[in-house]
Design an enzyme around this catalytic site. Structure first.
Site, mmCIF file in Angstrom:
data_model
loop_
_atom_site.group_PDB
_atom_site.id
_atom_site.type_symbol
_atom_site.label_atom_id
_atom_site.label_comp_id
_atom_site.label_asym_id
_atom_site.label_seq_id
_atom_site.Cartn_x
_atom_site.Cartn_y
_atom_site.Cartn_z
ATOM 1 N N ASP A 1 0.878 -1.174 0.000
ATOM 2 C CA ASP A 1 0.000 0.000 0.000
ATOM 3 C C ASP A 1 0.917 1.226 0.000
ATOM 4 O O ASP A 1 2.147 1.103 -0.176
ATOM 5 C CB ASP A 1 -1.001 -0.051 1.167
ATOM 6 C CG ASP A 1 -0.361 0.159 2.534
ATOM 7 O OD1 ASP A 1 0.888 0.228 2.614
ATOM 8 O OD2 ASP A 1 -1.102 0.248 3.534
ATOM 9 N N CYS B 1 3.022 -3.255 4.121
ATOM 10 C CA CYS B 1 2.242 -2.071 4.489
ATOM 11 C C CYS B 1 3.007 -1.384 5.623
ATOM 12 O O CYS B 1 4.203 -1.629 5.798
ATOM 13 C CB CYS B 1 0.796 -2.422 4.837
ATOM 14 S SG CYS B 1 0.565 -3.557 6.225
ATOM 15 N N THR C 1 2.757 -1.691 8.949
ATOM 16 C CA THR C 1 3.160 -2.654 9.977
ATOM 17 C C THR C 1 3.271 -4.084 9.466
ATOM 18 O O THR C 1 3.854 -4.936 10.148
ATOM 19 C CB THR C 1 2.093 -2.688 11.095
ATOM 20 O OG1 THR C 1 0.841 -3.065 10.489
ATOM 21 C CG2 THR C 1 1.953 -1.332 11.784
ATOM 22 N N HIS D 1 8.361 -24.487 9.270
ATOM 23 C CA HIS D 1 7.309 -25.085 10.102
ATOM 24 C C HIS D 1 5.904 -24.790 9.587
ATOM 25 O O HIS D 1 5.004 -25.601 9.792
ATOM 26 C CB HIS D 1 7.417 -24.572 11.544
ATOM 27 C CG HIS D 1 8.583 -25.164 12.286
ATOM 28 N ND1 HIS D 1 8.698 -25.098 13.655
ATOM 29 C CD2 HIS D 1 9.683 -25.830 11.846
ATOM 30 C CE1 HIS D 1 9.818 -25.707 14.038
ATOM 31 N NE2 HIS D 1 10.437 -26.145 12.950
ATOM 32 N N HIS E 1 4.957 -31.272 10.919
ATOM 33 C CA HIS E 1 4.427 -29.935 10.622
ATOM 34 C C HIS E 1 3.333 -29.993 9.554
ATOM 35 O O HIS E 1 2.458 -29.125 9.522
ATOM 36 C CB HIS E 1 5.554 -29.004 10.180
ATOM 37 C CG HIS E 1 6.633 -28.864 11.197
ATOM 38 N ND1 HIS E 1 6.412 -28.296 12.424
ATOM 39 C CD2 HIS E 1 7.923 -29.274 11.195
ATOM 40 C CE1 HIS E 1 7.528 -28.335 13.130
ATOM 41 N NE2 HIS E 1 8.461 -28.923 12.418
HETATM 42 C C1 RB5 Z 1 -1.695 2.826 6.677
HETATM 43 O O1 RB5 Z 1 -1.594 3.990 7.409
HETATM 44 C C2 RB5 Z 1 -1.551 1.627 7.616
HETATM 45 O O2 RB5 Z 1 -2.665 1.528 8.429
HETATM 46 C C3 RB5 Z 1 -1.344 0.352 6.828
HETATM 47 O O3 RB5 Z 1 -0.251 0.497 5.987
HETATM 48 C C4 RB5 Z 1 -1.055 -0.901 7.619
HETATM 49 O O4 RB5 Z 1 -0.025 -0.705 8.534
HETATM 50 C C5 RB5 Z 1 -2.220 -1.575 8.226
HETATM 51 O O5 RB5 Z 1 -2.101 -2.635 8.841
#
Ligand code: RB5
Length: 142
Positions: free
Chosen positions: A8, A65, A67, A98, A133
């Site tokens: 994203d 993304c 996180t 695994h 596994h």
């Molecule tokens: C975008 O701001 C953020 O929410 C997205 O990239 C991601 O981290 C969501 O899990």
């Protein structure tokens, strides 16, 4: 080994660097977007990439993304996708050995490019161990 990659807007800035890491390791990588810093919704890209991975047997996906959490949550809604949110080489190795993970997720806001390179190397050097596994991985699907 063929990879697909999608991000994203919060993963876009490192996409070209990640593609280069994969190419330098000798693997093919196909870019499914996004293609700018403009805000987009991460599930749209997670779903697009998951469908591509499911359509090409033996391929892998990389989703980035902010996180890595949202991407992994969305990708794991697809039957047959095992998306693993990895923070280091160890979690990447375990995800392959695994969990037979086929989609690698990480967060641009969480890990730097040096760690990302070690994650991708570990992923590529590791194989699913099968055995005990395999039964557990089969039990993931409901
Ligand atoms: C975008 O701001 C953020 O929410 C997205 O990239 C991601 O981290 C969501 O899990």
């Amino acid at each position: 080994m063929k990879f697909y990659i999608a991000t994203d807007h919060a993963g876009f800035a490192i996409k070209e660097d990640v593609k280069k890491i994969v190419k330098d390791l000798g693997y093919e990588i196909e870019d499914l977007g996004t293609n700018s810093n403009e805000r987009v919704d991460y599930p749209d890209f997670a779903h697009k990439l998951s469908r591509a991975v499911l359509n090409e047997s033996g391929s892998f996906g990389i989703l980035i993304c902010g996180t890595g959490i949202g991407m992994s949550l969305a990708a794991n809604k697809h039957k047959g996708i095992r998306a693993a949110l990895c923070h280091d080489a160890y979690t990447a190795k375990m995800a392959r050995e695994h969990n037979d993970a086929n989609v690698l997720c990480f967060g641009q806001r969480v890990v730097g490019l040096g760690v990302i390179e070690s994650i991708i190397k570990a992923w590529c050097e590791s194989k699913f161990e099968g055995g005990r596994h395999a039964k557990r991985v089969e039990k993931i699907e409901i």
